[in-house]
Write a protein that holds these residues in place. Structure first.
Motif, PDB file in Angstrom:
ATOM      1  N   THR A  22      -5.990  -7.877  -6.660  1.00  0.00           N
ATOM      2  CA  THR A  22      -5.070  -7.882  -6.829  1.00  0.00           C
ATOM      3  C   THR A  22      -4.340  -6.807  -7.652  1.00  0.00           C
ATOM      4  O   THR A  22      -5.440  -7.160  -8.993  1.00  0.00           O
ATOM      5  N   VAL A  23      -3.474  -5.804  -7.425  1.00  0.00           N
ATOM      6  CA  VAL A  23      -3.051  -4.645  -8.247  1.00  0.00           C
ATOM      7  C   VAL A  23      -1.762  -5.315  -8.504  1.00  0.00           C
ATOM      8  O   VAL A  23      -1.155  -5.319  -7.798  1.00  0.00           O
ATOM      9  N   GLY A  24      -0.776  -4.398  -9.411  1.00  0.00           N
ATOM     10  CA  GLY A  24       0.457  -4.030  -9.377  1.00  0.00           C
ATOM     11  C   GLY A  24       0.732  -3.284  -8.928  1.00  0.00           C
ATOM     12  O   GLY A  24       0.758  -2.650  -8.364  1.00  0.00           O
ATOM     13  N   VAL A  25       2.515  -3.133  -8.169  1.00  0.00           N
ATOM     14  CA  VAL A  25       3.481  -1.906  -7.156  1.00  0.00           C
ATOM     15  C   VAL A  25       2.611  -0.510  -7.810  1.00  0.00           C
ATOM     16  O   VAL A  25       2.420   0.126  -7.508  1.00  0.00           O
ATOM     17  N   TYR A  34      -4.505  -1.331   1.626  1.00  0.00           N
ATOM     18  CA  TYR A  34      -3.621  -3.406   1.012  1.00  0.00           C
ATOM     19  C   TYR A  34      -3.372  -3.375   2.127  1.00  0.00           C
ATOM     20  O   TYR A  34      -3.037  -4.297   3.126  1.00  0.00           O
ATOM     21  N   ARG A  35      -3.049  -5.049   0.931  1.00  0.00           N
ATOM     22  CA  ARG A  35      -2.741  -6.372   2.324  1.00  0.00           C
ATOM     23  C   ARG A  35      -1.314  -6.493   0.920  1.00  0.00           C
ATOM     24  O   ARG A  35      -0.850  -6.931  -0.491  1.00  0.00           O
ATOM     25  N   ILE A  36      -0.028  -6.538   1.318  1.00  0.00           N
ATOM     26  CA  ILE A  36       1.097  -6.247   0.758  1.00  0.00           C
ATOM     27  C   ILE A  36       1.813  -7.677   1.115  1.00  0.00           C
ATOM     28  O   ILE A  36       2.114  -7.999   2.577  1.00  0.00           O
ATOM     29  N   THR A  37       2.435  -8.162   0.100  1.00  0.00           N
ATOM     30  CA  THR A  37       3.405  -9.699   0.702  1.00  0.00           C
ATOM     31  C   THR A  37       4.330  -9.178   0.009  1.00  0.00           C
ATOM     32  O   THR A  37       4.961  -9.020  -0.784  1.00  0.00           O
ATOM     33  N   LEU A  38       5.562  -9.234   0.822  1.00  0.00           N
ATOM     34  CA  LEU A  38       7.521  -9.185   0.722  1.00  0.00           C
ATOM     35  C   LEU A  38       7.550 -10.490   0.605  1.00  0.00           C
ATOM     36  O   LEU A  38       7.171 -11.603  -0.099  1.00  0.00           O
ATOM     37  N   HIS A  39       8.756 -10.016  -0.408  1.00  0.00           N
ATOM     38  CA  HIS A  39      10.095 -11.231  -1.121  1.00  0.00           C
ATOM     39  C   HIS A  39      10.490 -12.288  -0.171  1.00  0.00           C
ATOM     40  O   HIS A  39      10.154 -13.738  -0.316  1.00  0.00           O
ATOM     41  N   ASN A  40      10.334 -11.480   0.827  1.00  0.00           N
ATOM     42  CA  ASN A  40      10.296 -12.861   2.561  1.00  0.00           C
ATOM     43  C   ASN A  40       9.597 -13.425   3.281  1.00  0.00           C
ATOM     44  O   ASN A  40       9.429 -14.179   3.817  1.00  0.00           O
ATOM     45  N   GLY A  41       8.309 -12.818   2.895  1.00  0.00           N
ATOM     46  CA  GLY A  41       7.033 -13.841   2.846  1.00  0.00           C
ATOM     47  C   GLY A  41       6.024 -13.122   4.027  1.00  0.00           C
ATOM     48  O   GLY A  41       5.640 -13.365   4.897  1.00  0.00           O
ATOM     49  N   GLN A  42       6.680 -11.360   4.915  1.00  0.00           N
ATOM     50  CA  GLN A  42       6.508 -10.723   5.224  1.00  0.00           C
ATOM     51  C   GLN A  42       4.635 -10.728   4.649  1.00  0.00           C
ATOM     52  O   GLN A  42       4.735 -10.368   3.348  1.00  0.00           O
ATOM     53  N   LEU A  43       4.304 -10.303   6.007  1.00  0.00           N
ATOM     54  CA  LEU A  43       2.680  -9.919   5.109  1.00  0.00           C
ATOM     55  C   LEU A  43       2.070  -8.543   5.902  1.00  0.00           C
ATOM     56  O   LEU A  43       2.122  -8.325   7.178  1.00  0.00           O
ATOM     57  N   LEU A  67       9.228   1.848   2.068  1.00  0.00           N
ATOM     58  CA  LEU A  67       8.920   0.213   1.825  1.00  0.00           C
ATOM     59  C   LEU A  67       9.193   0.370   0.182  1.00  0.00           C
ATOM     60  O   LEU A  67       8.894   0.303  -0.268  1.00  0.00           O
ATOM     61  N   PRO A  68      10.782  -0.315  -0.469  1.00  0.00           N
ATOM     62  CA  PRO A  68      11.528  -0.059  -1.681  1.00  0.00           C
ATOM     63  C   PRO A  68       9.917  -0.758  -2.170  1.00  0.00           C
ATOM     64  O   PRO A  68      10.372  -1.906  -2.196  1.00  0.00           O
ATOM     65  N   LYS A  69      10.052  -0.881  -3.985  1.00  0.00           N
ATOM     66  CA  LYS A  69       8.920  -1.139  -4.414  1.00  0.00           C
ATOM     67  C   LYS A  69       9.714  -3.141  -4.838  1.00  0.00           C
ATOM     68  O   LYS A  69       8.592  -3.658  -5.063  1.00  0.00           O
ATOM     69  N   SER A  70      11.160  -2.882  -5.106  1.00  0.00           N
ATOM     70  CA  SER A  70      11.477  -4.059  -5.318  1.00  0.00           C
ATOM     71  C   SER A  70      11.004  -4.996  -4.297  1.00  0.00           C
ATOM     72  O   SER A  70      11.406  -6.010  -5.007  1.00  0.00           O
ATOM     73  N   ASP A  71      10.967  -4.757  -3.176  1.00  0.00           N
ATOM     74  CA  ASP A  71      10.641  -5.907  -2.332  1.00  0.00           C
ATOM     75  C   ASP A  71       9.373  -6.662  -2.057  1.00  0.00           C
ATOM     76  O   ASP A  71       9.089  -7.508  -1.635  1.00  0.00           O
ATOM     77  N   ASP A  73       6.531  -8.165  -3.207  1.00  0.00           N
ATOM     78  CA  ASP A  73       6.079  -9.633  -4.020  1.00  0.00           C
ATOM     79  C   ASP A  73       4.682  -9.761  -4.522  1.00  0.00           C
ATOM     80  O   ASP A  73       4.400  -9.792  -5.373  1.00  0.00           O
ATOM     81  N   ASN A  74       3.323  -8.991  -3.752  1.00  0.00           N
ATOM     82  CA  ASN A  74       2.335  -9.454  -4.129  1.00  0.00           C
ATOM     83  C   ASN A  74       1.577  -7.641  -3.916  1.00  0.00           C
ATOM     84  O   ASN A  74       1.847  -7.878  -2.833  1.00  0.00           O
ATOM     85  N   VAL A  75       0.816  -7.178  -4.365  1.00  0.00           N
ATOM     86  CA  VAL A  75      -0.327  -7.050  -3.899  1.00  0.00           C
ATOM     87  C   VAL A  75      -1.808  -6.642  -3.513  1.00  0.00           C
ATOM     88  O   VAL A  75      -2.292  -6.968  -5.060  1.00  0.00           O
ATOM     89  N   LYS A  76      -3.111  -6.694  -3.030  1.00  0.00           N
ATOM     90  CA  LYS A  76      -3.810  -6.819  -3.169  1.00  0.00           C
ATOM     91  C   LYS A  76      -4.296  -5.665  -2.694  1.00  0.00           C
ATOM     92  O   LYS A  76      -4.340  -4.936  -1.317  1.00  0.00           O
ATOM     93  N   GLN A  77      -5.245  -4.793  -3.303  1.00  0.00           N
ATOM     94  CA  GLN A  77      -6.008  -3.838  -2.550  1.00  0.00           C
ATOM     95  C   GLN A  77      -7.368  -4.163  -2.195  1.00  0.00           C
ATOM     96  O   GLN A  77      -7.809  -5.328  -2.854  1.00  0.00           O
ATOM     97  N   ARG A  78      -7.877  -3.785  -0.588  1.00  0.00           N
ATOM     98  CA  ARG A  78      -8.609  -4.000   0.067  1.00  0.00           C
ATOM     99  C   ARG A  78     -10.682  -2.876  -1.315  1.00  0.00           C
ATOM    100  O   ARG A  78     -10.145  -1.922  -0.815  1.00  0.00           O
ATOM    101  N   LYS A  79     -11.179  -4.160  -0.952  1.00  0.00           N
ATOM    102  CA  LYS A  79     -12.798  -3.670  -1.134  1.00  0.00           C
ATOM    103  C   LYS A  79     -13.396  -4.054  -0.539  1.00  0.00           C
ATOM    104  O   LYS A  79     -13.778  -4.983  -0.363  1.00  0.00           O
ATOM    105  N   THR A  80     -14.421  -3.117  -0.486  1.00  0.00           N
ATOM    106  CA  THR A  80     -15.899  -3.116  -0.134  1.00  0.00           C
ATOM    107  C   THR A  80     -17.027  -3.448  -0.866  1.00  0.00           C
ATOM    108  O   THR A  80     -17.015  -2.592  -1.890  1.00  0.00           O
ATOM    109  N   SER A  81     -17.260  -4.701  -0.695  1.00  0.00           N
ATOM    110  CA  SER A  81     -18.917  -4.864  -2.014  1.00  0.00           C
ATOM    111  C   SER A  81     -19.839  -4.523  -1.961  1.00  0.00           C
ATOM    112  O   SER A  81     -20.932  -4.829  -0.796  1.00  0.00           O
TER     113      SER A  81
END
Length: 115
Positions: A22-25, A34-43, A67-71, A73-81
């Motif tokens: 999880t990272v900030g906008v 990234y895996r981005i989730t919007l306020h309306n639930g779209q992924l 995509l406006p940053k205000s829309d 909700d959640n941002v996750k950055q993909r990482k390879t272990s």
């Protein structure tokens, strides 16, 4: 046969080499996935193409979208272990080595030489 079953089971366990952090906008960077989730639930799972003050540019379904940053909700950055990748390669190498030691060496030589 038992060794093959164990090898397959271990490879399935270690299959998930990629995780999401999880990272900030404000931490979104161009070129990262990234895996981005919007306020309306779209992924969306996408790569960032550009970052501006108020929006980010993403490739969604083959099209570039701003995509406006205000829309967001959640941002996750993909990482390879790297540890999981190294572990998976090591388990596969040990499995192949164990299988080759169990085989009949004469039959392998006969098959490869053509005699």
């Amino acid at each position: 046969m038992r060794n093959i079953s164990i090898l397959v089971a271990l490879l399935l366990i270690l299959q998930s080499c990629q995780t999401y952090k999880t990272v900030g906008v404000q931490d979104i960077k161009e070129g990262k996935k990234y895996r981005i989730t919007l306020h309306n639930g779209q992924l969306f799972e996408t790569k960032c193409r550009g970052v501006a003050d108020e929006s980010i540019e993403l490739r969604i379904n083959g099209n570039l979208k701003d995509l406006p940053k205000s829309d967001i909700d959640n941002v996750k950055q993909r990482k390879t272990s790297p540890l999981v990748v190294i572990g998976g390669v090591a388990v596969a190498a040990v499995g192949v080595f164990a299988l080759l030691n169990k085989t009949d060496k004469e039959s392998i030589l006969e098959k490869t030489s053509g005699n």
